[in-house]
Design a protein around this motif. Structure first.
Motif, mmCIF file in Angstrom:
data_model
loop_
_atom_site.group_PDB
_atom_site.id
_atom_site.type_symbol
_atom_site.label_atom_id
_atom_site.label_comp_id
_atom_site.label_asym_id
_atom_site.label_seq_id
_atom_site.Cartn_x
_atom_site.Cartn_y
_atom_site.Cartn_z
ATOM 1 N N LEU A 27 0.833 -1.199 0.000
ATOM 2 C CA LEU A 27 0.000 0.000 0.000
ATOM 3 C C LEU A 27 0.870 1.252 0.000
ATOM 4 O O LEU A 27 1.859 1.330 0.725
ATOM 5 C CB LEU A 27 -0.902 0.019 1.238
ATOM 6 N N THR A 28 0.487 2.249 -0.786
ATOM 7 C CA THR A 28 1.226 3.516 -0.804
ATOM 8 C C THR A 28 0.807 4.369 0.394
ATOM 9 O O THR A 28 -0.180 4.074 1.074
ATOM 10 C CB THR A 28 0.942 4.297 -2.096
ATOM 11 N N ASN A 29 1.562 5.445 0.616
ATOM 12 C CA ASN A 29 1.242 6.376 1.718
ATOM 13 C C ASN A 29 -0.207 6.850 1.594
ATOM 14 O O ASN A 29 -0.953 6.882 2.576
ATOM 15 C CB ASN A 29 2.164 7.604 1.674
ATOM 16 N N PHE A 30 -0.594 7.241 0.374
ATOM 17 C CA PHE A 30 -1.940 7.772 0.129
ATOM 18 C C PHE A 30 -2.996 6.704 0.370
ATOM 19 O O PHE A 30 -4.052 6.982 0.958
ATOM 20 C CB PHE A 30 -2.042 8.286 -1.307
ATOM 21 N N LEU A 48 -4.134 1.266 16.798
ATOM 22 C CA LEU A 48 -4.618 0.482 17.928
ATOM 23 C C LEU A 48 -5.705 -0.497 17.508
ATOM 24 O O LEU A 48 -5.754 -1.636 17.994
ATOM 25 C CB LEU A 48 -5.155 1.411 19.028
ATOM 26 N N VAL A 49 -6.585 -0.062 16.600
ATOM 27 C CA VAL A 49 -7.700 -0.921 16.159
ATOM 28 C C VAL A 49 -7.204 -2.113 15.350
ATOM 29 O O VAL A 49 -7.707 -3.231 15.495
ATOM 30 C CB VAL A 49 -8.736 -0.105 15.344
ATOM 31 N N ILE A 50 -6.190 -1.897 14.504
ATOM 32 C CA ILE A 50 -5.707 -3.020 13.680
ATOM 33 C C ILE A 50 -4.587 -3.801 14.379
ATOM 34 O O ILE A 50 -4.110 -4.804 13.857
ATOM 35 C CB ILE A 50 -5.248 -2.558 12.281
ATOM 36 N N GLY A 51 -4.182 -3.321 15.559
ATOM 37 C CA GLY A 51 -3.241 -4.098 16.376
ATOM 38 C C GLY A 51 -1.780 -3.951 16.010
ATOM 39 O O GLY A 51 -1.010 -4.920 16.097
ATOM 40 N N VAL A 52 -1.377 -2.730 15.600
ATOM 41 C CA VAL A 52 0.046 -2.480 15.346
ATOM 42 C C VAL A 52 0.516 -1.362 16.285
ATOM 43 O O VAL A 52 -0.289 -0.747 16.973
ATOM 44 C CB VAL A 52 0.307 -2.098 13.863
ATOM 45 N N GLY A 53 1.810 -1.096 16.291
ATOM 46 C CA GLY A 53 2.364 -0.082 17.200
ATOM 47 C C GLY A 53 1.734 1.290 16.996
ATOM 48 O O GLY A 53 1.372 1.658 15.874
ATOM 49 N N GLU A 54 1.640 2.062 18.081
ATOM 50 C CA GLU A 54 0.924 3.335 18.071
ATOM 51 C C GLU A 54 1.456 4.326 17.047
ATOM 52 O O GLU A 54 0.700 5.055 16.427
ATOM 53 C CB GLU A 54 0.955 3.973 19.469
ATOM 54 N N ILE A 65 8.583 2.225 5.021
ATOM 55 C CA ILE A 65 8.114 1.045 4.280
ATOM 56 C C ILE A 65 7.669 -0.040 5.267
ATOM 57 O O ILE A 65 8.447 -0.479 6.120
ATOM 58 C CB ILE A 65 9.220 0.521 3.349
ATOM 59 N N GLN A 66 6.438 -0.439 5.140
ATOM 60 C CA GLN A 66 5.853 -1.439 6.035
ATOM 61 C C GLN A 66 6.268 -2.855 5.640
ATOM 62 O O GLN A 66 6.603 -3.114 4.484
ATOM 63 C CB GLN A 66 4.319 -1.333 6.021
ATOM 64 N N THR A 67 6.239 -3.752 6.615
ATOM 65 C CA THR A 67 6.486 -5.167 6.332
ATOM 66 C C THR A 67 5.278 -5.746 5.596
ATOM 67 O O THR A 67 4.175 -5.182 5.647
ATOM 68 C CB THR A 67 6.688 -5.960 7.638
ATOM 69 N N GLU A 68 5.471 -6.877 4.957
ATOM 70 C CA GLU A 68 4.364 -7.521 4.243
ATOM 71 C C GLU A 68 3.259 -7.941 5.211
ATOM 72 O O GLU A 68 2.073 -7.893 4.874
ATOM 73 C CB GLU A 68 4.865 -8.741 3.467
ATOM 74 N N ALA A 69 3.642 -8.338 6.421
ATOM 75 C CA ALA A 69 2.652 -8.782 7.420
ATOM 76 C C ALA A 69 1.734 -7.628 7.816
ATOM 77 O O ALA A 69 0.501 -7.776 7.838
ATOM 78 C CB ALA A 69 3.369 -9.336 8.641
ATOM 79 N N VAL A 70 2.320 -6.476 8.119
ATOM 80 C CA VAL A 70 1.504 -5.304 8.494
ATOM 81 C C VAL A 70 0.706 -4.804 7.288
ATOM 82 O O VAL A 70 -0.450 -4.398 7.418
ATOM 83 C CB VAL A 70 2.404 -4.178 9.061
ATOM 84 N N MET A 74 -3.405 -4.107 6.949
ATOM 85 C CA MET A 74 -3.996 -2.858 6.484
ATOM 86 C C MET A 74 -4.877 -3.084 5.258
ATOM 87 O O MET A 74 -5.939 -2.479 5.131
ATOM 88 C CB MET A 74 -2.908 -1.822 6.203
ATOM 89 N N LYS A 75 -4.441 -3.965 4.367
ATOM 90 C CA LYS A 75 -5.273 -4.300 3.196
ATOM 91 C C LYS A 75 -6.573 -4.959 3.635
ATOM 92 O O LYS A 75 -7.643 -4.672 3.101
ATOM 93 C CB LYS A 75 -4.504 -5.216 2.245
ATOM 94 N N LEU A 76 -6.474 -5.869 4.597
ATOM 95 C CA LEU A 76 -7.676 -6.517 5.127
ATOM 96 C C LEU A 76 -8.647 -5.493 5.725
ATOM 97 O O LEU A 76 -9.864 -5.580 5.545
ATOM 98 C CB LEU A 76 -7.298 -7.538 6.204
ATOM 99 N N SER A 77 -8.087 -4.509 6.423
ATOM 100 C CA SER A 77 -8.929 -3.517 7.113
ATOM 101 C C SER A 77 -9.717 -2.641 6.151
ATOM 102 O O SER A 77 -10.681 -1.981 6.549
ATOM 103 C CB SER A 77 -8.074 -2.642 8.033
#
Length: 283
Positions: A27-30, A48-54, A65-70, A74-77
């Motif tokens: 996912l891009t920044n936008f 907090l809602v998706i369960g990653v660091g604040e 750049i986010q990891t594939e796991a995170v 975010m894509k799921l959300s």
């Protein structure tokens, strides 16, 4: 002498990060920001809602750049059904008031998603022509296209679905108007749509077919030829919304803002329909 502009450098860095993210199917920044804002959340709340660091989401929107796991989370959300699951899973991370607000927003988005049945990518506006017609002429086309589809199902699959009724005709007229407004930015027909207790109704068409009561309406003999764009919308509306039982279509319209926000027996404002369906197909 060269003047160094830190803002330009940051902007260039973000563009490079986005290019890298696209190349790696992240996912891009936008896109991250758009998902978060869809739910009306701050960066911290979304994290907090998706369960990653604040502070993670803040960093991602700035270009980190986010990891594939995170990225997968975010894509799921982006899908409100998945977001409802994440909300329940991470409920203890947020306040009760934020939980209630977000749950309401998720339910609104789930309704929008449920109502987006037509594949709008099927409409090539460069090829399709569009002309407004009277509600009666459109109704006759709906009746014939719908009944022909039923004939085909009876012949090919040995099942006997109902032919069109006045109740279903009224609902399909409403959806045809809504999709025309959304795709062509034009009305399918000029007649008013009224908010009756059973949902949106075009009174002129109701009066024309009211003698049928709840019985099936026979196909019409004399039907006006209509523009390719209008025909395609009618056909797609029948394939999608038309496959739903009449009583459920009533429930559909009762869930929608145009009917909810209009006094019974009053005209539903055309802009209400247009704005609502733009939201339906933007999700």
């Amino acid at each position: 002498e060269f003047d160094f502009d830190r803002n330009i450098e940051i902007e260039n860095d973000q563009r490079l990060y986005d290019i890298y993210k696209k190349q790696n199917n992240l996912l891009t920044n936008f896109e991250i920001k758009k998902i978060r804002q869809k739910y009306g959340l701050t960066q911290k709340e979304y994290a907090l809602v998706i369960g990653v660091g604040e502070i993670t989401v803040h960093r991602f929107e700035k270009g980190a750049i986010q990891t594939e796991a995170v990225d997968s989370i975010m894509k799921l959300s982006n899908d409100p059904d998945n977001m409802a699951f994440l909300l329940l899973q991470n409920r203890n991370n947020i306040s009760e008031s934020l939980y209630d607000i977000l749950l309401k927003r998720i339910k609104e988005l789930q309704t929008l998603k449920k109502h987006a049945l037509v594949d709008i990518n099927k409409f090539d506006l460069d090829v399709l022509e569009f002309e407004e017609e009277s509600a009666i002429d459109i109704a006759k086309n709906i009746i014939n296209i719908y009944n022909a589809r039923v004939d085909e199902l009876v012949q090919n699959y040995d099942i006997v679905p109902e032919y069109i009724t006045n109740l279903k005709l009224q609902k399909l007229l409403y959806f045809v108007q809504a999709i025309c407004l959304m795709i062509f930015d034009k009305k399918a027909f000029p007649e008013k749509i009224l908010a009756w207790s059973y949902g949106p109704v075009v009174n002129e068409v109701y009066q024309h077919y009211k003698q049928n009561h709840a019985c099936e309406i026979n196909s019409e003999l004399n039907v006006k030829n209509i523009s390719s764009g209008l025909y395609k919308i009618i056909d797609e509306v029948i394939k999608t919304y038309g496959s739903i039982e009449s009583n459920k279509l009533i429930d559909f319209t009762h869930e929608e803002e145009p009917w909810i926000n209009t006094e019974i027996n009053k005209e539903i404002d055309i802009d209400l329909i247009k704005n609502y369906y733009n939201k339906v197909y933007d999700n």
